[in-house]
Structure formats: C-alpha cells, structure tokens
Design a protein around this motif. Structure first.
Motif, PDB file in Angstrom:
ATOM      1  N   ALA A 174       0.861   6.805  -6.626  1.00 49.51           N
ATOM      2  CA  ALA A 174      -0.242   7.746  -6.820  1.00 49.51           C
ATOM      3  C   ALA A 174       0.241   9.186  -6.683  1.00 49.51           C
ATOM      4  O   ALA A 174      -0.161  10.067  -7.459  1.00 49.51           O
ATOM      5  CB  ALA A 174      -1.355   7.464  -5.810  1.00 49.51           C
ATOM      6  N   ALA A 175       1.121   9.429  -5.705  1.00 44.91           N
ATOM      7  CA  ALA A 175       1.652  10.783  -5.537  1.00 44.91           C
ATOM      8  C   ALA A 175       2.488  11.191  -6.749  1.00 44.91           C
ATOM      9  O   ALA A 175       2.399  12.333  -7.221  1.00 44.91           O
ATOM     10  CB  ALA A 175       2.495  10.856  -4.261  1.00 44.91           C
TER      11      ALA A 175
ATOM     12  N   LEU B 125       0.823  -1.208   0.000  1.00 46.94           N
ATOM     13  CA  LEU B 125       0.000   0.000   0.000  1.00 46.94           C
ATOM     14  C   LEU B 125       0.861   1.263   0.000  1.00 46.94           C
ATOM     15  O   LEU B 125       0.508   2.259  -0.645  1.00 46.94           O
ATOM     16  CB  LEU B 125      -0.924  -0.004   1.217  1.00 46.94           C
ATOM     17  CG  LEU B 125      -2.017  -1.076   1.221  1.00 46.94           C
ATOM     18  CD1 LEU B 125      -2.808  -1.027   2.531  1.00 46.94           C
ATOM     19  CD2 LEU B 125      -2.959  -0.894   0.030  1.00 46.94           C
TER      20      LEU B 125
ATOM     21  N   ARG C  68       0.709   4.225  -2.699  1.00 48.45           N
ATOM     22  CA  ARG C  68       0.559   5.646  -2.359  1.00 48.45           C
ATOM     23  C   ARG C  68       1.672   6.473  -2.993  1.00 48.45           C
ATOM     24  O   ARG C  68       1.425   7.594  -3.468  1.00 48.45           O
ATOM     25  CB  ARG C  68       0.554   5.808  -0.832  1.00 48.45           C
ATOM     26  CG  ARG C  68      -0.733   5.371  -0.167  1.00 48.45           C
ATOM     27  CD  ARG C  68      -0.775   5.817   1.284  1.00 48.45           C
ATOM     28  NE  ARG C  68       0.192   5.111   2.094  1.00 48.45           N
ATOM     29  CZ  ARG C  68      -0.071   4.001   2.769  1.00 48.45           C
ATOM     30  NH1 ARG C  68      -1.281   3.466   2.720  1.00 48.45           N
ATOM     31  NH2 ARG C  68       0.863   3.424   3.504  1.00 48.45           N
ATOM     32  N   GLN C  69       2.896   5.919  -3.015  1.00 48.19           N
ATOM     33  CA  GLN C  69       4.000   6.636  -3.636  1.00 48.19           C
ATOM     34  C   GLN C  69       3.759   6.800  -5.130  1.00 48.19           C
ATOM     35  O   GLN C  69       3.982   7.873  -5.702  1.00 48.19           O
ATOM     36  CB  GLN C  69       5.312   5.875  -3.380  1.00 48.19           C
ATOM     37  CG  GLN C  69       6.536   6.499  -4.032  1.00 48.19           C
ATOM     38  CD  GLN C  69       6.876   7.864  -3.470  1.00 48.19           C
ATOM     39  OE1 GLN C  69       6.518   8.167  -2.333  1.00 48.19           O
ATOM     40  NE2 GLN C  69       7.542   8.689  -4.256  1.00 48.19           N
TER      41      GLN C  69
END
Length: 439
Positions: free
Chosen positions: A209-210, A202, A206-207
């Motif tokens: 997505a950023a 996860l 998230r990385q």
C-alpha cells in the motif's frame, strides 16, 4: 520511466484478498476435536471395562459420534471456502462446551475431575474470539459447571471402589491436568504460528500500500508536469518553424541542419508527453490493440532502436506458437523501461528474449553490462535502489515490478554466468491471450 507512472496508478487493486487466519484456526479446532474424541472414547472404555465403573455406554458414545459428524461437516466447509467468520468459530467452541457438559452430566457431574476441561474451552476462546464472544463462552461454561453441581447422573461404583473415591479423583485430576497441558501446548504453538503468518501478511500488504501510494503521487506529478511542459514545447516548435524559413538561417546549411535536429528533439519530447497523458487517460485514447506477440515485440523493438540509434538490440523468439494478445501500453512501457535501464547501466549489446509455456509469456532482457551487486539483487524492485549512483534512481525497476504484479505476473532479476544482468518478466497468458474464437 515516467510513462509508467500514470499507467501504474490504473492497476491499483480495489481490495485486498481475504484473511485466511480464521480458516486456519477452524482447521486447528477440528484437529484438536479429533484428539479430544479419541481421548473421550478411550477414557470411557477404560473406566467402564478396565476400572469397573458402570457408565451409560450408548448415550456417552453417541456424543462423540455427533462430534465426529460435526467435524466431517466442518472439513467439507473448509474445502469449499477460503475464510471462516468469527461467529462460526464461536459456534464451534460453544458446541464443544455443550458436548463436554453432556458427557459430564452422564459421568458424575461436578464430582467428575474432568470438569476442569471447561478451562481449556475458555482459554481457546480467549485466543480466538472477540471480547464479547469470550465472555459468552465464560458465561455458558460457568452456568454449565454450576448446573452440573445439582443435576447429574451419579457414578455407579462397585463396593470395592466406593472406599477409594478420593484416590480415583486424584488420578482423574492428574489425567485431566495432563490432557489440558498437552492440548494447550499443541494449540498455542499452532495459533502463534498462524498469527505470526497473519502479521507477516499484513506487513506485506502495508508495504504494498505504501509503495502504491508512492506510485499514485509520482503519477500525479508526472501527469501535471506533462501538462505544464506542453505549452512551452508548443511555443518552441512554433519558434523553430519560423527560424527554419528565415533567410538568415536558410542561407547557412549548417544552421538549417541544427534547426532540424532541434525540431526533431522537440517532436520527440511532445511524443513522450503525449504518451504520458494517453497512459493516464487524459488525452484522446486508443484502445489496447489485439496483435500477435511477435508483431508486438518487433514493433516495440523497432521504436526503441529508432530512439536509441547505435545501440544494438537483438530479438530472439523461442520455437513456439504465440497467441494473439491484448497489447496494453503498460506492457510496452515496462519492456521499454527495462531496455532503457540496460542502456543507462553501460551495456553495449542488449538481447530481448521471448518464450512461452502453457500458462506464461516469458520476456527477458539480457545485457552485457556490469550486472547487479548482491545488495541490488536483495533489494530488487524497491524504490531508490540503483546501481547508477544517480539521485532518484531505481524508480524504473520499482515501477516495472509493481505494474507487472498488477497484471498478475512477476519480475525476477539475476546475473549472467559470464557478466551482465538478466531480468525476466512472466505475464499470465490467461489475462493477455485472446481465444481463437474471439474478435
């Protein structure tokens, strides 16, 4: 680099892959059930034949056989599927509670010291299930334990063992405690490992997505800048066209030459902006071309040489048969960006190496520049990590890595044996190649 910005935004994934933590936890439950089945069968045989306590052997051995069938069915499901739902985990634990109840009913009910095994099912549920499901397991376990206090088959003890019932209960309690402790340690260590892997997965999402949100913002900025710069460049082209026909200019050959150079530079700028808008889908587009790998690389290299006169660029193709591919502009922009980075890093010669294997098209850019530092290699592909010491640098490689990743490929970097940098792009032929019967 800017041409890659709008291209990158087109390749953002619509959804993330399914989380496999449920599947791993179900596989772990299956493994624990095999251990429990072996323990049940061994205990039944020892108690019946070794201790002389007469048990209903046939029905008590039927329960492990049913559980073994459930395990085999669970393994078949795990082989066919990549994820397991929460409801399926709940049903698996519920089955274990009911099978334990059946065994306890036939072996003394609440007087059996192994009734504490209900706590193991509750502990597993507390780790694996949602709140409502955990309380469901608690309620079912409590009801079953309470029912066993009134409804059970009493143990058929011999006259010798009837006077030692308390000693037998103490021994059974110790065995039950040891079983619970061993199974909890085995389970908790594996579940903790699964949860840690899930959290790492996860965090990686998230990385990504950023990073991709960053790409979207830069793409919008690049597209807007292209629109804004189009008007002044057109005005400048008109002014330069008028100057070229003015007598004051035409009478001086040196001025004519300078005006022609300025016109060529303006034309080059307009072509770059048109490429940005085309990549973003905001201009009259052309579909990705179907071409041979050699023709695609040669055309791309020829265009780069024309834009960078005086910089040697050598193309080297491995001795392979190259298929026809869908030459999407994103690939050309990614390779061009790598060539630009090599030139800006101080290289005086650049090699473009092309090869393939059964599944991948390999394209490498090698130069004789200073290469990458250890810190750069560790942070390769991250934004704003650059060896050129320029504010905002490092976005080129960042965009290349993300764009190639969306195509299903990968990018790696290393230093040559002598000097210079080597960046390898691996693109899946299954995505790019055209079957011979197509077209």
């Amino acid at each position: 680099m800017t041409a890659l910005l709008p291209i990158a935004t087109r390749w953002l994934p619509s959804q993330w892959p399914a989380d496999a933590a449920g599947r791993k936890n179900m596989a772990l439950l299956v493994q624990l059930r095999w251990i429990a089945l072996a323990g049940q069968v061994a205990t039944i045989l020892i108690v019946h034949y070794g201790m002389g306590i007469r048990l209903p052997m046939l029905p008590m051995l039927v329960v492990p056989c049913i559980a073994a069938g459930v395990n085999l069915a669970s393994l078949a499901i795990l082989r066919r599927r990549t994820d397991i739902t929460h409801a399926e985990l709940f049903l698996a634990l519920l089955f274990d509670v009911l099978s334990l109840t059946a065994q306890l009913y036939m072996s003394g009910g609440a007087t059996n010291p192994f009734i504490s095994l209900y706590l193991l099912q509750v502990a597993l549920g507390a780790v694996l299930l949602h709140r409502w499901s955990v309380w469901g397991i608690v309620a079912v376990s409590a009801l079953c334990a309470a029912g066993l206090a009134f409804f059970y088959r009493p143990l058929d003890l011999s006259e010798t063992l009837e006077g030692r019932l308390f000693d037998l209960h103490i021994i059974g309690t110790w065995v039950c405690f040891t079983m619970i402790a061993v199974l909890l340690v085995l389970f908790m260590t594996r579940v903790t490992r699964n949860l840690a892997a899930r959290e790492a997965y996860l965090a990686q999402l998230r990385q990504q997505a950023a990073e991709e949100e960053h790409i979207v913002r830069m793409g919008l900025l690049a597209s807007g800048a292209a629109h804004e710069l189009g008007t002044p460049l057109s005005s400048l082209a008109v002014v330069l066209g008028d100057w070229r026909h003015m007598p004051e200019i035409t009478s001086h050959p040196a001025l004519v030459e300078e005006v022609e150079e300025m016109q060529a530079a303006v034309t080059r700028c307009k072509a770059i902006l048109s490429g940005i808008l085309l990549s973003a889908g905001e201009a009259r587009g052309e579909a990705p071309q179907v071409t041979n790998v050699r023709a695609f690389i040669d055309a791309m290299a020829q265009g780069w040489r024309a834009a960078n006169p005086g910089m040697p660029l050598r193309c080297d193709f491995g001795p392979h048969d190259y298929p026809r591919i869908v030459a999407d502009p994103v690939i050309r922009q990614a390779i061009t960006n790598l060539l630009d980075n090599a030139r800006e890093a101080g290289a005086t010669t650049i090699d473009l190496l092309v090869g393939r294997d059964s599944q991948w098209l390999n394209i490498a850019v090698r130069d004789n520049g200073p290469g990458f530092s250890a810190d750069m290699l560790a942070d390769f592909g991250k934004p704003y990590r650059s060896s050129k010491g320029r504010q905002g640098g490092g976005l080129g490689l960042f965009l290349v890595v993300n764009v190639v990743r969306k195509l299903g490929g990968s990018v790696s970097a290393s230093n040559g044996a002598d000097s210079g940098a080597l960046i390898l792009l691996r693109l899946p032929l299954g995505t790019l190649a055209i079957e011979e019967g197509e077209g």
